[in-house]
Scaffold this motif. Sequence first.
Motif, PDB file in Angstrom:
ATOM      1  N   THR A   1     -14.159  34.021 -39.923  1.00 19.49           N
ATOM      2  CA  THR A   1     -14.382  32.613 -40.190  1.00 19.49           C
ATOM      3  C   THR A   1     -16.022  32.355 -39.241  1.00 19.49           C
ATOM      4  N   TRP A   2     -16.237  33.078 -39.196  1.00 23.02           N
ATOM      5  CA  TRP A   2     -17.798  32.896 -38.322  1.00 23.02           C
ATOM      6  C   TRP A   2     -19.229  32.740 -39.858  1.00 23.02           C
TER       7      TRP A   2
ATOM      8  N   TRP B   1     -25.169  20.985 -43.324  1.00 21.05           N
ATOM      9  CA  TRP B   1     -24.677  20.112 -42.622  1.00 21.05           C
ATOM     10  C   TRP B   1     -26.040  19.984 -41.681  1.00 21.05           C
TER      11      TRP B   1
ATOM     12  N   ARG C   1     -21.096  25.883 -42.981  1.00 23.83           N
ATOM     13  CA  ARG C   1     -20.792  24.894 -42.976  1.00 23.83           C
ATOM     14  C   ARG C   1     -22.248  23.951 -42.003  1.00 23.83           C
ATOM     15  N   ARG C   2     -22.582  24.354 -40.895  1.00 22.97           N
ATOM     16  CA  ARG C   2     -23.451  23.923 -40.189  1.00 22.97           C
ATOM     17  C   ARG C   2     -24.282  23.701 -40.875  1.00 22.97           C
TER      18      ARG C   2
ATOM     19  N   PRO D   1     -11.184  34.903 -35.803  1.00 23.95           N
ATOM     20  CA  PRO D   1     -12.851  34.331 -35.424  1.00 23.95           C
ATOM     21  C   PRO D   1     -14.251  34.842 -36.547  1.00 23.95           C
TER      22      PRO D   1
ATOM     23  N   PHE E   1     -17.895  31.630 -42.743  1.00 25.74           N
ATOM     24  CA  PHE E   1     -17.672  30.050 -43.566  1.00 25.74           C
ATOM     25  C   PHE E   1     -18.770  28.595 -42.336  1.00 25.74           C
ATOM     26  N   SER E   2     -18.286  28.998 -41.366  1.00 29.30           N
ATOM     27  CA  SER E   2     -19.021  27.999 -40.104  1.00 29.30           C
ATOM     28  C   SER E   2     -20.380  27.914 -39.906  1.00 29.30           C
ATOM     29  N   GLN E   3     -20.840  29.337 -39.880  1.00 32.59           N
ATOM     30  CA  GLN E   3     -22.550  29.431 -40.473  1.00 32.59           C
ATOM     31  C   GLN E   3     -22.795  28.475 -42.194  1.00 32.59           C
TER      32      GLN E   3
ATOM     33  N   ARG F   1     -14.186  27.285 -28.923  1.00 29.94           N
ATOM     34  CA  ARG F   1     -14.441  27.819 -30.547  1.00 29.94           C
ATOM     35  C   ARG F   1     -12.752  26.843 -30.618  1.00 29.94           C
ATOM     36  N   LYS F   2     -12.952  26.246 -31.152  1.00 30.17           N
ATOM     37  CA  LYS F   2     -11.139  26.109 -32.127  1.00 30.17           C
ATOM     38  C   LYS F   2     -10.782  26.913 -32.884  1.00 30.17           C
ATOM     39  N   SER F   3     -11.924  28.062 -33.372  1.00 34.19           N
ATOM     40  CA  SER F   3     -10.753  29.157 -34.457  1.00 34.19           C
ATOM     41  C   SER F   3     -10.708  30.647 -33.561  1.00 34.19           C
TER      42      SER F   3
END
Length: 406
Positions: free
Chosen positions: A237-238, A248, A244-245, A234, A240-242, A160-162
Amino acid sequence: MINILFSGTAVVLLSFAAYWVRGRGGHRPTGAWSMAALLTSFALAFASYAPIVERAVESAVPHVARLLSNTFTLAAATSVLAFMLQLNLEPEQARRQIRLRVIALVAAVAGMTVLFSAEQLFHRSPILYALYVLIYISYLAYTAKDFLQQTWTQSKRSRRKSQRIGLRVTSAGCAFALLYAAYKVFALISIGLGLGLIPDHAKCSTPLTPTRCAFSVTAPAVAVLLITIGLTLPALTWPFSQFRRRRWEARSFAALEPLWSDVTAAVPEVVLDPGNAETDPRTHDLDFHLHRRVIEINDGVLALRRYRSLQVQEAAAGVVAIRGEADTAEGNAKVEAAVLCAAVAAKRAGATPDGAEAPPTVGMHSRKGDLQAETSWLLLVAHAYIHPQQDTAVAETPDTSARSRS
């Protein structure tokens, strides 16, 4: 300014601690309590640095603010190790190691307290103070070195990038902690040899003046902030990543609908659950619905392989090559869309397949099993399918009405 800096930092750290204890997404991640203890210890250490707090506690016991801040710092260091051990070791092994660390912490704090009390009784004896610093800095330096090594190594392995960024920021914080430890060793040598290189009476007017404050106050402050940010990034950002996912997935599900509708209308047997084919994905698992749609489209493509015309494929490839899009993802998608359009039309028209069968599209095997890669590819195909270029739509296509659903 100093009061605002340290008090504000303490509030921020306590907020982070509350965030970790609360848990995210209905679960509390591994090491959450250790992380909360770490952040709370750091917050209390920063609060003790604030001049207003320092004056309040030292009005009761002279110079006790130093003991408090150092104790909280060592508690935070132990929490860092506990967090690391819980991530890297089996639960029972981690518990044993953590117990040993807690025992070492208690012993270190007890020794520091005894030396601090004796120092006050003997009018701040330099020897006693040097022993006090030796216990403190030895424990802190060992922890910082070990944690720096672990976080940097883990940052190279993380996918994971974060997490990679967070672990490297944490490593930078550990480097500042080692800088602080080096300063303390220098101060210890100065005190032990009676060199007087570092005046003990000077107060910090800003985070950088006098010069010793850059090492004794600012360096640990930066270390704490970087470690806190790195370990919490991490988790922050979790959500936010959720988001975005899920966005998408929802957009991909909708974008694939025209292609899915035509393919499944031609070969309805590929629909996995005909009675629930149009379930609204917004009220259910988006990942499941998107995965099912991708599978059904791919199964439909396989079911239509008898109708895949090599003549259509070669004609579309020629048009794509003229446009300079040969051997590109977009160009391949346009060729595949033309082949699928002709195949769907032929199947729905009841035409008898004739001629050579077009081979599978480029990269089919490399994408197999990778939902994101398969979805991204089908999105390109779907876009080309519903937005065909006039000269890409091959003349031999039996019925171009397959793109529009009646």
